[in-house]
Design a protein around this motif. Structure first.
Motif: not given
Length: 82
Positions: A77-79, A70-75
């Protein structure tokens, strides 16, 4: 329409660039007259690092599509960046 000319001296790099262009759905031409020499040289450190990161990214995309990771969501990554 824009035209971009790229001179590539390495067949591995050429293959990667062609795959990216195909993935983006872009039209391209290969000048066969210049391509006939096909001189290979070893990748320098920056090219090798780029190649390894790009290859890893494509492997992760493949595994994600197969449902194995499962890839990370943009949220997420930004966190991590803040």
């Amino acid at each position: 329409m824009s035209r971009l000319t790229v001179n590539i001296d390495n067949s591995k790099t050429e293959k990667i660039v062609l795959e990216v262009l195909q993935a983006l759905g872009l039209n391209y031409e290969i000048d066969a007259a210049e391509n006939s020499g096909n001189i290979q040289r070893p990748l320098n450190n920056a090219e090798l690092a780029f190649y390894k990161r790009l290859k890893k990214s494509f492997e992760e995309i493949k595994l994600h599509r197969e449902g194995k990771i499962k890839l990370k969501t943009i949220e997420e990554v930004l966190a991590e960046l803040s």
